[in-house]
Design a protein around this motif. Structure first.
Motif, PDB file in Angstrom:
ATOM      1  N   PHE A  35      28.712  79.269  16.149  1.00 25.45           N
ATOM      2  CA  PHE A  35      27.603  80.189  15.904  1.00 25.45           C
ATOM      3  C   PHE A  35      26.795  79.870  14.649  1.00 25.45           C
ATOM      4  CE2 PHE A  35      30.692  82.466  18.498  1.00 25.45           C
ATOM      5  CZ  PHE A  35      29.897  82.729  19.602  1.00 25.45           C
ATOM      6  N   HIS A  36      27.444  79.298  13.630  1.00 23.11           N
ATOM      7  CA  HIS A  36      26.734  78.990  12.392  1.00 23.11           C
ATOM      8  C   HIS A  36      26.113  77.603  12.436  1.00 23.11           C
ATOM      9  CE1 HIS A  36      28.914  82.169   9.764  1.00 23.11           C
ATOM     10  NE2 HIS A  36      29.144  82.428  11.031  1.00 23.11           N
ATOM     11  N   GLN A  37      26.851  76.609  12.936  1.00 23.82           N
ATOM     12  CA  GLN A  37      26.368  75.234  12.859  1.00 23.82           C
ATOM     13  C   GLN A  37      25.676  74.764  14.132  1.00 23.82           C
ATOM     14  OE1 GLN A  37      29.810  72.960  11.659  1.00 23.82           O
ATOM     15  NE2 GLN A  37      29.900  73.940   9.657  1.00 23.82           N
ATOM     16  N   LEU A  38      26.356  74.837  15.273  1.00 21.85           N
ATOM     17  CA  LEU A  38      25.773  74.283  16.500  1.00 21.85           C
ATOM     18  C   LEU A  38      24.620  75.130  17.044  1.00 21.85           C
ATOM     19  CD1 LEU A  38      29.029  73.076  18.284  1.00 21.85           C
ATOM     20  CD2 LEU A  38      27.374  71.715  16.981  1.00 21.85           C
ATOM     21  N   LEU A  39      24.852  76.428  17.218  1.00 20.56           N
ATOM     22  CA  LEU A  39      23.793  77.297  17.749  1.00 20.56           C
ATOM     23  C   LEU A  39      22.828  77.762  16.666  1.00 20.56           C
ATOM     24  CD1 LEU A  39      25.912  79.462  20.219  1.00 20.56           C
ATOM     25  CD2 LEU A  39      24.372  77.565  20.782  1.00 20.56           C
ATOM     26  N   GLN A  40      23.278  77.772  15.416  1.00 14.38           N
ATOM     27  CA  GLN A  40      22.490  78.208  14.261  1.00 14.38           C
ATOM     28  C   GLN A  40      21.917  79.617  14.454  1.00 14.38           C
ATOM     29  OE1 GLN A  40      19.686  75.066  13.294  1.00 14.38           O
ATOM     30  NE2 GLN A  40      21.311  73.543  13.280  1.00 14.38           N
ATOM     31  N   TRP A  41      22.765  80.506  14.980  1.00 10.55           N
ATOM     32  CA  TRP A  41      22.346  81.882  15.217  1.00 10.55           C
ATOM     33  C   TRP A  41      22.364  82.711  13.939  1.00 10.55           C
ATOM     34  CZ3 TRP A  41      25.125  83.659  20.332  1.00 10.55           C
ATOM     35  CH2 TRP A  41      24.513  83.038  21.425  1.00 10.55           C
ATOM     36  N   HIS A  42      23.274  82.406  13.046  1.00 10.39           N
ATOM     37  CA  HIS A  42      23.365  83.169  11.804  1.00 10.39           C
ATOM     38  C   HIS A  42      24.172  82.391  10.772  1.00 10.39           C
ATOM     39  CE1 HIS A  42      27.048  84.578  14.029  1.00 10.39           C
ATOM     40  NE2 HIS A  42      27.597  84.356  12.851  1.00 10.39           N
ATOM     41  N   HIS A  43      24.173  82.907   9.557  1.00  8.71           N
ATOM     42  CA  HIS A  43      25.036  82.426   8.486  1.00  8.71           C
ATOM     43  C   HIS A  43      26.009  83.552   8.161  1.00  8.71           C
ATOM     44  CE1 HIS A  43      22.545  78.944   7.763  1.00  8.71           C
ATOM     45  NE2 HIS A  43      21.480  79.718   7.685  1.00  8.71           N
ATOM     46  N   PHE A  44      27.012  83.253   7.370  1.00 13.52           N
ATOM     47  CA  PHE A  44      27.945  84.299   6.972  1.00 13.52           C
ATOM     48  C   PHE A  44      27.214  85.413   6.237  1.00 13.52           C
ATOM     49  CE2 PHE A  44      30.913  86.224   3.970  1.00 13.52           C
ATOM     50  CZ  PHE A  44      31.880  86.673   4.850  1.00 13.52           C
ATOM     51  N   TYR A  45      26.261  85.039   5.388  1.00  8.46           N
ATOM     52  CA  TYR A  45      25.466  86.034   4.656  1.00  8.46           C
ATOM     53  C   TYR A  45      23.996  85.734   4.903  1.00  8.46           C
ATOM     54  CZ  TYR A  45      23.687  88.984   0.924  1.00  8.46           C
ATOM     55  OH  TYR A  45      23.024  89.955   0.220  1.00  8.46           O
ATOM     56  N   ASP A  46      23.338  86.631   5.628  1.00  6.65           N
ATOM     57  CA  ASP A  46      21.942  86.423   6.035  1.00  6.65           C
ATOM     58  C   ASP A  46      20.943  87.271   5.262  1.00  6.65           C
ATOM     59  OD1 ASP A  46      22.054  84.400   7.891  1.00  6.65           O
ATOM     60  OD2 ASP A  46      22.377  85.727   9.597  1.00  6.65           O
ATOM     61  N   LYS A  47      21.316  87.872   4.179  1.00  5.59           N
ATOM     62  CA  LYS A  47      20.411  88.778   3.466  1.00  5.59           C
ATOM     63  C   LYS A  47      19.743  88.109   2.264  1.00  5.59           C
ATOM     64  CE  LYS A  47      22.393  93.093   4.864  1.00  5.59           C
ATOM     65  NZ  LYS A  47      21.250  93.896   5.180  1.00  5.59           N
ATOM     66  N   SER A  48      19.672  86.785   2.268  1.00  6.60           N
ATOM     67  CA  SER A  48      19.077  86.071   1.142  1.00  6.60           C
ATOM     68  C   SER A  48      18.407  84.806   1.674  1.00  6.60           C
ATOM     69  CB  SER A  48      20.166  85.744   0.109  1.00  6.60           C
ATOM     70  OG  SER A  48      19.598  85.169  -1.039  1.00  6.60           O
ATOM     71  N   THR A  49      18.388  83.769   0.869  1.00  7.15           N
ATOM     72  CA  THR A  49      17.743  82.511   1.242  1.00  7.15           C
ATOM     73  C   THR A  49      18.635  81.705   2.179  1.00  7.15           C
ATOM     74  OG1 THR A  49      18.714  81.335  -0.616  1.00  7.15           O
ATOM     75  CG2 THR A  49      16.588  82.428  -1.001  1.00  7.15           C
ATOM     76  N   THR A  50      18.052  80.696   2.799  1.00  2.00           N
ATOM     77  CA  THR A  50      18.833  79.784   3.632  1.00  2.00           C
ATOM     78  C   THR A  50      19.904  79.088   2.796  1.00  2.00           C
ATOM     79  OG1 THR A  50      16.955  79.440   5.096  1.00  2.00           O
ATOM     80  CG2 THR A  50      18.688  77.789   5.177  1.00  2.00           C
ATOM     81  N   ALA A  51      19.558  78.717   1.560  1.00  2.00           N
ATOM     82  CA  ALA A  51      20.537  78.067   0.688  1.00  2.00           C
ATOM     83  C   ALA A  51      21.736  78.981   0.432  1.00  2.00           C
ATOM     84  CB  ALA A  51      19.888  77.661  -0.634  1.00  2.00           C
ATOM     85  N   ALA A  52      21.482  80.246   0.198  1.00  2.00           N
ATOM     86  CA  ALA A  52      22.578  81.202  -0.010  1.00  2.00           C
ATOM     87  C   ALA A  52      23.398  81.348   1.267  1.00  2.00           C
ATOM     88  CB  ALA A  52      22.037  82.554  -0.457  1.00  2.00           C
TER      89      ALA A  52
END
Length: 158
Positions: A35-52
């Motif tokens: 979900f995070h890498q292959l599909l790129q649906w979300h990150h563990f923490y999505d309330k900031s920048t892509t780098a975060a």
């Protein structure tokens, strides 16, 4: 209490701890990779920048691997001591995987709002599938643990 009365309890608990840790790590790994890498649906923490978000993914990935490594060290020790209960260990993996997924789907997705499974789509089908599959893993793990609640290493053929 006598030693003979309490001796089978500790190996059963250690089998569960080892399996739960491996299960948590497997759930984290599958979530991270799919979900995070292959599909790129979300990150563990999505309330900031892509780098975060990417940094949080790295911490999440490390957490998952630490859980697997710790669980496998316990697994190796159980095998070395001839105390491995394979069915009980497998049940604990299912329990750990399902519990982590249910925690992720309820606490992280809904209560804390760290991220959603996916964005810009109706969430209900995703949430239902995510949490229902978690509940099924928990149920299957609990059934295996219940069936093996009296197993000992000698009875398991270890």
């Amino acid at each position: 209490m006598s030693s003979s009365r309490t001796s089978p309890v500790r190996p059963r608990r250690r089998n569960v701890l080892s399996g739960v840790l491996v299960g948590i790590g497997i759930a984290a790994f599958v979530d991270e990779v799919i979900f995070h890498q292959l599909l790129q649906w979300h990150h563990f923490y999505d309330k900031s920048t892509t780098a975060a978000g990417l940094f949080s993914d790295g911490l999440f990935h490390a957490f998952g691997w630490f859980a697997v490594v710790a669980g496998l060290f316990l697994f190796a020790d159980l095998r070395r001591r001839s105390m491995l209960l394979p069915a009980r260990w497998a049940g604990a993996i299912l329990l750990g995987t399902g519990a982590f997924q249910l925690y992720d789907g309820t606490v992280q997705h809904k209560l804390m709002g760290l991220h959603q499974i996916r964005y810009d789509v109706p969430l209900l089908p995703y949430d239902l599938l995510w949490n229902a599959s978690a509940a099924l893993m928990i149920l299957a793990g609990a059934v295996l643990l219940h069936r093996t609640r009296h197993d000992t290493a000698a009875a398991a053929g270890s």
